[in-house]
Write an enzyme that holds these catalytic residues in place. Sequence first.
Site, PDB file in Angstrom:
ATOM      1  N   GLY A  75       0.187   3.842  -3.018  1.00 56.69           N
ATOM      2  CA  GLY A  75       0.384   2.488  -2.497  1.00 56.69           C
ATOM      3  C   GLY A  75      -0.892   1.872  -1.967  1.00 56.69           C
ATOM      4  CG  HIS A 132       0.572 -13.500   3.740  1.00 57.02           C
ATOM      5  ND1 HIS A 132       0.672 -14.168   2.536  1.00 57.02           N
ATOM      6  CD2 HIS A 132       1.104 -12.264   3.548  1.00 57.02           C
ATOM      7  CE1 HIS A 132       1.234 -13.365   1.647  1.00 57.02           C
ATOM      8  NE2 HIS A 132       1.518 -12.199   2.232  1.00 57.02           N
ATOM      9  CE  LYS A 136      -2.933 -11.938   2.339  1.00 53.04           C
ATOM     10  NZ  LYS A 136      -3.264 -10.511   2.162  1.00 53.04           N
TER      11      LYS A 136
HETATM   12  P1  NAD Z   1      -3.692   1.650   8.360  1.00 55.54           P
HETATM   13  O1  NAD Z   1      -5.135   1.390   8.545  1.00 55.54           O
HETATM   14  O2  NAD Z   1      -2.727   1.290   9.437  1.00 55.54           O
HETATM   15  O3  NAD Z   1      -3.479   3.228   8.057  1.00 55.54           O
HETATM   16  C1  NAD Z   1      -4.240   3.988   7.170  1.00 55.54           C
HETATM   17  C2  NAD Z   1      -4.180   5.452   7.627  1.00 55.54           C
HETATM   18  O4  NAD Z   1      -4.813   6.259   6.619  1.00 55.54           O
HETATM   19  C3  NAD Z   1      -4.925   5.697   8.948  1.00 55.54           C
HETATM   20  O5  NAD Z   1      -4.118   6.462   9.829  1.00 55.54           O
HETATM   21  C4  NAD Z   1      -6.164   6.473   8.510  1.00 55.54           C
HETATM   22  O6  NAD Z   1      -6.623   7.384   9.508  1.00 55.54           O
HETATM   23  C5  NAD Z   1      -5.609   7.203   7.289  1.00 55.54           C
HETATM   24  N1  NAD Z   1      -6.669   7.700   6.398  1.00 55.54           N
HETATM   25  C6  NAD Z   1      -7.851   7.129   6.094  1.00 55.54           C
HETATM   26  N2  NAD Z   1      -8.554   7.948   5.272  1.00 55.54           N
HETATM   27  C7  NAD Z   1      -7.780   9.035   5.064  1.00 55.54           C
HETATM   28  C8  NAD Z   1      -7.968  10.227   4.329  1.00 55.54           C
HETATM   29  N3  NAD Z   1      -9.098  10.464   3.651  1.00 55.54           N
HETATM   30  N4  NAD Z   1      -6.963  11.145   4.324  1.00 55.54           N
HETATM   31  C9  NAD Z   1      -5.831  10.939   5.034  1.00 55.54           C
HETATM   32  N5  NAD Z   1      -5.597   9.828   5.769  1.00 55.54           N
HETATM   33  C10 NAD Z   1      -6.572   8.881   5.770  1.00 55.54           C
HETATM   34  O7  NAD Z   1      -3.303   0.935   6.989  1.00 55.54           O
HETATM   35  P2  NAD Z   1      -1.831   0.560   6.467  1.00 55.54           P
HETATM   36  O8  NAD Z   1      -1.474  -0.826   6.886  1.00 55.54           O
HETATM   37  O9  NAD Z   1      -0.895   1.691   6.773  1.00 55.54           O
HETATM   38  O10 NAD Z   1      -2.118   0.478   4.910  1.00 55.54           O
HETATM   39  C11 NAD Z   1      -2.589   1.609   4.184  1.00 55.54           C
HETATM   40  C12 NAD Z   1      -2.867   1.199   2.736  1.00 55.54           C
HETATM   41  O11 NAD Z   1      -1.639   0.796   2.106  1.00 55.54           O
HETATM   42  C13 NAD Z   1      -3.799  -0.012   2.616  1.00 55.54           C
HETATM   43  O12 NAD Z   1      -4.616   0.179   1.479  1.00 55.54           O
HETATM   44  C14 NAD Z   1      -2.835  -1.185   2.411  1.00 55.54           C
HETATM   45  O13 NAD Z   1      -3.408  -2.281   1.752  1.00 55.54           O
HETATM   46  C15 NAD Z   1      -1.793  -0.506   1.552  1.00 55.54           C
HETATM   47  N6  NAD Z   1      -0.473  -1.179   1.539  1.00 55.54           N
HETATM   48  C16 NAD Z   1       0.162  -1.233   0.344  1.00 55.54           C
HETATM   49  C17 NAD Z   1       1.440  -1.765   0.251  1.00 55.54           C
HETATM   50  C18 NAD Z   1       2.141  -1.738  -1.070  1.00 55.54           C
HETATM   51  O14 NAD Z   1       3.310  -2.196  -1.164  1.00 55.54           O
HETATM   52  N7  NAD Z   1       1.506  -1.205  -2.112  1.00 55.54           N
HETATM   53  C19 NAD Z   1       2.075  -2.274   1.396  1.00 55.54           C
HETATM   54  C20 NAD Z   1       1.402  -2.199   2.622  1.00 55.54           C
HETATM   55  C21 NAD Z   1       0.123  -1.633   2.675  1.00 55.54           C
END
Ligand code: NAD
Length: 243
Positions: A75, A132, A136
């Site tokens: 994701g 949004h 954003k």
């Molecule tokens: P966030 O910053 O709140 O959380 C990301 C987490 O990943 C953090 O806890 C961080 O410490 C951890 N992380 C970073 N590098 C890592 C690694 N090497 N190994 C393990 N953990 C690691 O971000 P979020 O809002 O939870 O979003 C995460 C990702 O998901 C983003 O890329 C966002 O754009 C994406 N996203 C996608 C969708 C979708 O529907 N595809 C929806 C929402 C968010």
Amino acid sequence: MPPRILINGSKGRMGQALAAAAKELDLTVGAAVDVGDDLVGALASCEVVVDFSSPLATRTVLELAVAKKKPIVLGTTGHSAPEKAQLLALASNVSCVWAGNFSVGVNLLFALSRRAAAVLGSDYDAEVVEMHHRFKKDAPSGTAERLLEIIREERKLGPDALRHGRHGITGERTPTEIGIHSLRGGDVVGDHTVIFAALGERLELTHKASDRGIFARGALRAAQWVVAQPPGVYDMQDVLGLK
Ligand code: NAD
């Protein structure tokens, strides 16, 4: 027996939403991993990986999933186009669902917009409006970009068809343009409307997100689905049977 799930990025907003959704859906989280945790060890106790972490982490988690033959749901967003092409080639060696938006409703909006664009034809002016929250940083949203791409595909239009807002003496609207308008304010999680307007009638397709849980529930649905698929890269349209 439902697959045990490994959540990668477990301390993030989505990681927490995934844990909450898994509890709500009575699914088992076998391991929850964030920066510095033992991903290899955690993987041994799980049947499927769900990754919402950082684009910098994607290659490592994907290589591991391929090596250990574990299905994976990706994701994480924010990869450059060349980076994404390389990762997709790697992902084709394992059963993988990769989607920029895991909301079931948004994926149905994609399918409905494609159908509407095809049936209504170029006499129906297509415009996309998205709203949004005030924090954003980019516009238009990735979801709006995908909606525009779908309409362009159906109408065989290039990227030059897009009109990002209008201002001043723009002249009359032409049938080969698609307007895109980005509104920003407050705490709106994400609204998208696709408008098809002709002389005498107008069709509007709207999706409104109010909770991140929709992405988490969609990703968990994909996780349950992908464990039964042969190796290959799938998207949410495949998971939902919308193709
Ligand atoms: P966030 O910053 O709140 O959380 C990301 C987490 O990943 C953090 O806890 C961080 O410490 C951890 N992380 C970073 N590098 C890592 C690694 N090497 N190994 C393990 N953990 C690691 O971000 P979020 O809002 O939870 O979003 C995460 C990702 O998901 C983003 O890329 C966002 O754009 C994406 N996203 C996608 C969708 C979708 O529907 N595809 C929806 C929402 C968010």
